[in-house]
Each structure stands twice: as C-alpha cells, then as structure tokens.
Design a protein around this motif. Structure first.
Motif, mmCIF file in Angstrom:
data_model
loop_
_atom_site.group_PDB
_atom_site.id
_atom_site.type_symbol
_atom_site.label_atom_id
_atom_site.label_comp_id
_atom_site.label_asym_id
_atom_site.label_seq_id
_atom_site.Cartn_x
_atom_site.Cartn_y
_atom_site.Cartn_z
ATOM 1 N N VAL A 190 0.864 -1.180 0.000
ATOM 2 C CA VAL A 190 0.000 0.000 0.000
ATOM 3 C C VAL A 190 0.901 1.230 0.000
ATOM 4 O O VAL A 190 1.770 1.375 0.868
ATOM 5 N N VAL A 191 0.704 2.110 -0.979
ATOM 6 C CA VAL A 191 1.509 3.326 -1.107
ATOM 7 C C VAL A 191 0.667 4.515 -0.643
ATOM 8 O O VAL A 191 -0.349 4.840 -1.258
ATOM 9 N N GLY A 192 1.090 5.149 0.450
ATOM 10 C CA GLY A 192 0.358 6.301 0.975
ATOM 11 C C GLY A 192 -0.270 5.997 2.313
ATOM 12 O O GLY A 192 -0.931 4.967 2.481
ATOM 13 N N ILE A 193 -0.066 6.891 3.285
ATOM 14 C CA ILE A 193 -0.522 6.623 4.652
ATOM 15 C C ILE A 193 -1.511 7.673 5.143
ATOM 16 O O ILE A 193 -1.509 8.056 6.301
ATOM 17 N N GLY A 194 -2.401 8.106 4.269
ATOM 18 C CA GLY A 194 -3.512 8.921 4.740
ATOM 19 C C GLY A 194 -4.527 8.044 5.456
ATOM 20 O O GLY A 194 -4.277 6.866 5.756
ATOM 21 N N ASN A 195 -5.701 8.597 5.726
ATOM 22 C CA ASN A 195 -6.732 7.807 6.398
ATOM 23 C C ASN A 195 -7.106 6.568 5.595
ATOM 24 O O ASN A 195 -7.306 5.486 6.159
ATOM 25 N N THR A 196 -7.187 6.712 4.272
ATOM 26 C CA THR A 196 -7.535 5.567 3.432
ATOM 27 C C THR A 196 -6.434 4.523 3.452
ATOM 28 O O THR A 196 -6.701 3.322 3.610
ATOM 29 N N SER A 214 3.885 1.815 2.655
ATOM 30 C CA SER A 214 4.983 2.711 2.300
ATOM 31 C C SER A 214 4.565 4.165 2.477
ATOM 32 O O SER A 214 3.489 4.576 2.024
ATOM 33 N N THR A 215 5.428 4.936 3.150
ATOM 34 C CA THR A 215 5.135 6.356 3.355
ATOM 35 C C THR A 215 6.410 7.170 3.342
ATOM 36 O O THR A 215 7.482 6.675 3.704
ATOM 37 N N ARG A 216 6.284 8.413 2.942
ATOM 38 C CA ARG A 216 7.398 9.350 3.018
ATOM 39 C C ARG A 216 7.104 10.463 4.010
ATOM 40 O O ARG A 216 7.896 11.393 4.157
ATOM 41 N N THR A 296 1.546 -7.811 11.232
ATOM 42 C CA THR A 296 0.665 -8.068 10.083
ATOM 43 C C THR A 296 0.733 -6.940 9.069
ATOM 44 O O THR A 296 0.373 -7.122 7.908
ATOM 45 N N VAL A 297 1.162 -5.759 9.509
ATOM 46 C CA VAL A 297 1.480 -4.646 8.615
ATOM 47 C C VAL A 297 2.915 -4.219 8.913
ATOM 48 O O VAL A 297 3.284 -4.066 10.082
ATOM 49 N N VAL A 298 3.702 -4.050 7.864
ATOM 50 C CA VAL A 298 5.094 -3.641 8.011
ATOM 51 C C VAL A 298 5.270 -2.268 7.372
ATOM 52 O O VAL A 298 4.947 -2.078 6.192
ATOM 53 N N LEU A 299 5.749 -1.320 8.161
ATOM 54 C CA LEU A 299 5.935 0.038 7.660
ATOM 55 C C LEU A 299 7.247 0.143 6.893
ATOM 56 O O LEU A 299 8.289 -0.349 7.346
ATOM 57 N N LYS A 300 7.191 0.790 5.733
ATOM 58 C CA LYS A 300 8.371 0.944 4.889
ATOM 59 C C LYS A 300 8.496 2.404 4.439
ATOM 60 O O LYS A 300 7.503 3.129 4.400
ATOM 61 N N PRO A 301 9.719 2.837 4.092
ATOM 62 C CA PRO A 301 9.884 4.194 3.560
ATOM 63 C C PRO A 301 9.382 4.292 2.128
ATOM 64 O O PRO A 301 8.798 3.329 1.597
ATOM 65 N N ASN A 302 9.612 5.419 1.500
ATOM 66 C CA ASN A 302 9.153 5.647 0.135
ATOM 67 C C ASN A 302 9.803 4.661 -0.839
ATOM 68 O O ASN A 302 10.948 4.250 -0.665
ATOM 69 N N VAL A 303 9.055 4.275 -1.879
ATOM 70 C CA VAL A 303 9.569 3.352 -2.883
ATOM 71 C C VAL A 303 10.531 4.083 -3.816
ATOM 72 O O VAL A 303 10.203 5.156 -4.344
ATOM 73 N N LYS A 304 11.700 3.489 -4.021
ATOM 74 C CA LYS A 304 12.686 4.054 -4.947
ATOM 75 C C LYS A 304 12.416 3.598 -6.374
ATOM 76 O O LYS A 304 12.444 4.387 -7.316
ATOM 77 N N GLU A 305 12.139 2.287 -6.540
ATOM 78 C CA GLU A 305 11.845 1.746 -7.863
ATOM 79 C C GLU A 305 11.214 0.371 -7.731
ATOM 80 O O GLU A 305 11.253 -0.256 -6.664
ATOM 81 N N PHE A 306 10.630 -0.077 -8.847
ATOM 82 C CA PHE A 306 10.050 -1.411 -8.921
ATOM 83 C C PHE A 306 10.827 -2.257 -9.926
ATOM 84 O O PHE A 306 11.287 -1.759 -10.955
ATOM 85 N N THR A 307 10.958 -3.534 -9.602
ATOM 86 C CA THR A 307 11.459 -4.501 -10.579
ATOM 87 C C THR A 307 10.273 -5.353 -11.025
ATOM 88 O O THR A 307 9.122 -4.996 -10.774
ATOM 89 N N GLU A 308 10.560 -6.517 -11.649
ATOM 90 C CA GLU A 308 9.467 -7.340 -12.158
ATOM 91 C C GLU A 308 8.511 -7.791 -11.049
ATOM 92 O O GLU A 308 7.293 -7.837 -11.247
ATOM 93 N N SER A 309 9.047 -8.105 -9.885
ATOM 94 C CA SER A 309 8.187 -8.643 -8.826
ATOM 95 C C SER A 309 8.513 -8.086 -7.445
ATOM 96 O O SER A 309 7.994 -8.585 -6.448
ATOM 97 N N PHE A 313 13.200 0.106 -1.785
ATOM 98 C CA PHE A 313 12.853 1.294 -1.026
ATOM 99 C C PHE A 313 14.058 2.217 -0.863
ATOM 100 O O PHE A 313 15.204 1.822 -1.092
ATOM 101 N N GLU A 314 13.796 3.441 -0.465
ATOM 102 C CA GLU A 314 14.845 4.457 -0.403
ATOM 103 C C GLU A 314 15.907 4.164 0.659
ATOM 104 O O GLU A 314 16.999 4.727 0.607
ATOM 105 N N ASP A 315 15.596 3.295 1.617
ATOM 106 C CA ASP A 315 16.600 2.933 2.615
ATOM 107 C C ASP A 315 17.472 1.766 2.166
ATOM 108 O O ASP A 315 18.299 1.255 2.927
ATOM 109 N N GLY A 316 17.271 1.308 0.914
ATOM 110 C CA GLY A 316 18.080 0.231 0.361
ATOM 111 C C GLY A 316 17.500 -1.148 0.540
ATOM 112 O O GLY A 316 18.012 -2.118 -0.034
#
Length: 546
Positions: A190-196, A214-216, A296-309, A313-316
């Motif tokens: 899930v990208v974005g940590i607003g209420n939704t 994922s949130t920045r 059950t939910v893992v918080l991650k920083p902003n996404v740097k890029e996507f590969t095939e699967s 993330f920006e923290d490497g």
C-alpha cells in the motif's frame, strides 16, 4: 438578487445548498449525474464508472454530533461513528424532511457552464445539460458547484520508476477498492498513509499473506475514542481549546500535541513520526498500531523503484514477490464543465475568496462548495459555505470589492501547486474557518453576549463541543431547537451505548457543573477577548493549520 440557482451534485454539499436556497427564497435546480443522492457516501459494488464511492467497510472519522447538518441532528439511536449505510440513510431523512428531492434532476450530466454575453451586468450563466442523450440549455442567475474534491484519482506513476515498464504484478488506485476478497493470500504493498491507506492496510492484513505500508511522511496516528471513552472530536474540538491554541506560542502548542500523541504509543519507535519534524500529517486509526506491533502490517519508507516482482525502497531494503500495489494517493479535483477562463484560475481552494468565490468574476454568482480540507467535518463546513453563498445571492450578505478580494487571495495563495498528499498538510482549523464564514454570514454566536443572557448555554458553547447547532442560535436561518440540541448533545452521544445499563453516572455530571461554575471568570475573559480583539491565527486564509 439572484432567483434561479443551479446546484451541481446531490451529495452532502449539494443537498445542503438546495436547502439553503429554499431558506433564502431562491429557486434551486439540482443536477445529479447518477440516479440517487449521497455522493461518495453512496456505496456501489461497481468500479467501472468514473463515480467515486467509499469502500464497503468505511466508518466516519468524525462523530455524528460534530458532523450533522446544523438544524437536523442525527437520530439519537444512531451510533456515534457511522458506516456508509447510515450516513446515506441520514441524507435521505434530511432530503425528505425538507422536501429537497423534488428539486433534483437525476441522471442529468452538466456539460458546460458558461457566462452569458451580458454577464458583467446580469451575472447570469448558461448551463448545458444532458439527460438520456437529450441536451438542454438553461439560464441561471447563479451556480453552486458541489462536486467536492474526491473526483479524479491521483496516480503518480511517474514518481515510481519501473511500475509501468517492469512490474508484472497488479496495480490499482484505492478508488477501485471495495473489499478484501481479491487480495486473499497475496503480498500487498500500500503506497500512501492517509486515512484511506491506514484503513486499507489494516483491513487487508486480515486476509493477505503480508501487507507493506509505504510512506514518506511523518504521520501521527490518533484514535476516535478519547481517554474517557467519549468521541475524541467532541472532547477536543472546543472553543476553550481553540482559545488556548491561539494564546500559547505555536512551538509550545506543537510540543503539547506531540506529547499527547505519544502518550498512546511512541511514534518514533514505530517509525511513524518524530517530534522534531515540523511537517507532518495526522490520521485516525485505532487498529494500525496493533497491526504494526503484531507484524501483520510492516511500515516501509518511500519506494525508490520497482522490478518485475519486487519493490526497492529508499533505505536500500527490498521486498520480494509483491503481487499487488495499491495506491492510496488521494484525488485531484477538476471542473471540466466550467468555461476555461474560470476553470484555469482555480488552482486550489486558496484561489477562491473564503474558499468559495472566484474573486476575478465581475459578479459573485458562482460558488464552489466543499472544496476544503478541515480538521473537523467537511460536511459542516460545506453547509456553512452554502449558507453564506445563498445569502450573497439573495442580497443579504455583501462581499468586498473585487480588487480587495483578489489582493486577499494573492496574498494567501501558495507559491506552488501541491499534490493531494501535500494538501493534507494544509488542513484548516475547523473552528477558525467555520467561525470566519459564519461571521461573514451573520450567524456566528457571541459567547460574551450569551454569558450575560444565558450563562448555561454560554458555558456549554465555550467548554463543550463546537457542534454545528451553535451556528443556528442567531442570525438568518435561526433554529428554535438549537439551544435544546446543544444542551442535550451528550445525551444523544450516550444513548446508543446504553444497551446495558450498569449504574448511575450522576457524579460525573455534577463534577462538570462545578467545573463550569469555577471556569466562569475564564469564560467571561475569553468572551471579552473574542469580541474585542481580532484573532489572526484563526483566519481561514492564513498559512497551514492543523
């Protein structure tokens, strides 16, 4: 004076606008592109149409007493926080009670709204609509646009390299989400940590193999429930608290607020927010902290890029085997039916005088209703905007000269456009904004005057919840039931909880009475300050407020 008013949209803002038109003796015609009222609160299973709908499990973030129309309380047996079905039922009750549906034309799309050739003198608009393939042209003295800001999904794919060219999994916007069934057993990002984003992460965690959020942004998470089990917005949104925020230095206010947030759980330990950050957002979610605590939910920083699967993330760090990317990145607003000269001047609500009127128009006969972000109920703010606007159309409320309005807007306008996530940080103070518009409409209550004439009511208004009924005590549209509604709001709050009575709680009510009596001198002083001195920090056109 305008007589015939076009209202575009039959959601909360549209229904309030129709009702306010009738209150002012105007003749509204409401155009609704779908077949029913309710706007985003009318849940539909289909995701094929462009119409934005809430998801199945949504619960309101603001309580019923703080979200109702100002002269029509929710039924006392309704729960304090509401699912979409009860919100829609309330809209139907409101429409029936005030006879609004006969003014609504369903299945009618507005194609264009253009100035008439004599607009500089008449202020009239030509509105072209389409119903079942048949086009019609109408002339209206004024137009109220009530389509809100949940219109076009904001999908910033360009900010995520590889999401279009390499990633082979599924991607979708939260606008397409209805329930969890399609995500069972999958690894979801899930990208974005607003209420939704918070809500969907929690819900998906019950069926998905793993959920990554994922949130920045620095994000503070609060509960709908206060320390003593009452609705938090009723306890916190008071004129007394608002006065304290104005009197205290902003740095101290922020420090107190962060300390309060961290008293529930330490946000830094969870990777959510730091008290040293000046930029932050606040979301409402009771379950997210436990989901993070249980993994059950893992918080991650902003996404740097996507590969095939996978997602890098920006923290490497990298998360492999991502099946679905769900963008909870908000919405953009647009008014494609407005003529270009008007539409191009509306970058955001700060391009509008009072977040309602385009200041460049020769005649103030166009009002944008509901294009606001508040720390409280948008529905209440929209109704107040509608009362002000219809008062202007009817000739009761006066606006400043165009030059002054344009100068005010230019002074307050942000230097750059912002995406929806950044606009969250521009939420305006609920009391500050609604009070300002109420003063323009001549319906703002005077605490100082009430202290002299009705001390019980004055204390309830100052120390109790700043509920919508306060704006029906004086001025045009005054409601005879407003006083009783204010003095009985806590009874309606407790009513749905009293399904099993275990004892008498009279001691708490007597304590509250003693507190009010002891606080009478403070209320007198505050009422004097409210009436005598301007409060620049409360201006809805000031900088970012939270």
């Amino acid at each position: 004076m305008a007589r015939h008013v076009a209202v575009i949209g039959a959601g909360a803002g549209g229904l309030a606008s129709v009702k306010c038109c009738l209150d002012e003796g105007l003749e509204p015609t409401c155009f609704e592109s779908s077949g029913d009222i309710g706007g985003v609160w009318r849940y539909t299973e289909s995701t094929d149409s462009r119409r934005v709908s809430v998801y199945r499990s949504i619960i309101s973030n603001t309580s019923k007493e703080m979200s109702c129309f100002s002269d029509f309380p929710f039924p006392e047996d309704f729960p304090n926080y509401l699912p979409h079905s009860l919100v829609l039922e309330y809209f139907r009750m409101y429409a029936r009670h005030f006879g609004l549906l006969r003014h609504v034309r369903f299945q009618t799309t507005v194609l264009s709204v253009r100035k008439r050739p004599d607009f500089t003198s008449s202020g009239q608009w030509e509105v072209v609509t389409e119903t079942e393939g048949v086009r019609e042209s109408h002339v209206f003295d004024a137009v109220m646009v009530c389509t809100g800001h949940y219109q076009e999904p904001y999908l910033p794919l360009a900010c995520f390299p590889g999401i279009e060219s390499r990633f082979r999994g599924q991607r979708l916007h939260s606008q397409e989400y209805r329930d969890v069934q399609a995500f069972r057993g999958k690894r979801v990002l899930v990208v974005g940590i607003g209420n939704t984003g918070g809500d969907l992460s929690v819900e998906l965690s019950r069926v998905a193999a793993k959920v990554f959020l994922s949130t920045r942004s620095n994000t503070w998470v609060i509960s709908r429930v206060s320390d003593h089990g009452l609705p938090k917005d009723m306890v916190g949104t008071t004129r007394f608290n608002h006065l304290l925020e104005w009197l205290l230095p902003s740095a101290l206010t922020r420090r107190i607020m962060f300390r309060k947030f961290n008293s529930w759980f330490n946000h830094t330990n969870y990777g959510l927010a730091s008290s040293k950050s000046s930029k932050f957002k606040v979301i409402v979610n009771e379950e997210l902290p436990f989901c993070l605590l249980s993994g059950t939910v893992v918080l991650k920083p902003n996404v740097k890029e996507f590969t095939e699967s996978s997602a890098v993330f920006e923290d490497g760090t990298t998360e492999e085997n991502i099946d679905v990317v769900l963008f909870a990145t908000g919405y953009n607003f647009s008014f494609p039916f407005l003529e270009e000269s008007v539409r191009s001047a509306i970058d955001n609500n700060r391009s509008l005088y009072g977040c309602v009127f385009p200041p460049q128009l020769e005649k103030p006969t166009l009002a944008i209703i509901g294009l606001i972000q508040l720390t409280g109920s948008i529905m209440v703010g929209s109704e107040m905007q509608a009362r002000w606007a219809t008062g202007v159309f009817a000739g009761w409320n006066k606006l400043p000269p165009r030059s002054r309005m344009m100068a005010e807007v230019l002074k307050r306008k942000p230097p750059v456009k912002r995406n929806p996530a950044e606009r969250e940080n521009l939420k305006m103070s609920f009391i500050g904004y609604v009070d300002k518009i109420a003063a323009c409409a001549g319906v703002k209550p005077s605490v100082f005057r009430l202290l002299l004439t009705d001390p019980q009511l004055a204390l309830a208004i100052f120390f109790g919840p700043c509920s919508p009924y306060q704006y029906r005590l004086v001025g045009r549209g005054r409601w005879s039931g407003a006083r009783a509604a204010i003095l009985t709001q806590w009874q309606r709050t407790l009513k749905p909880l009293r399904t099993r009575v275990v004892g008498d709680n009279s001691s708490s009510s007597s304590s509250w009475c003693w507190m009010c009596l002891l606080a009478l001198p403070a209320a007198l002083t505050a009422g004097f300050l409210f009436s005598k001195y301007p409060q620049p920090g409360w201006s809805p056109w000031a900088g970012p407020q939270l």
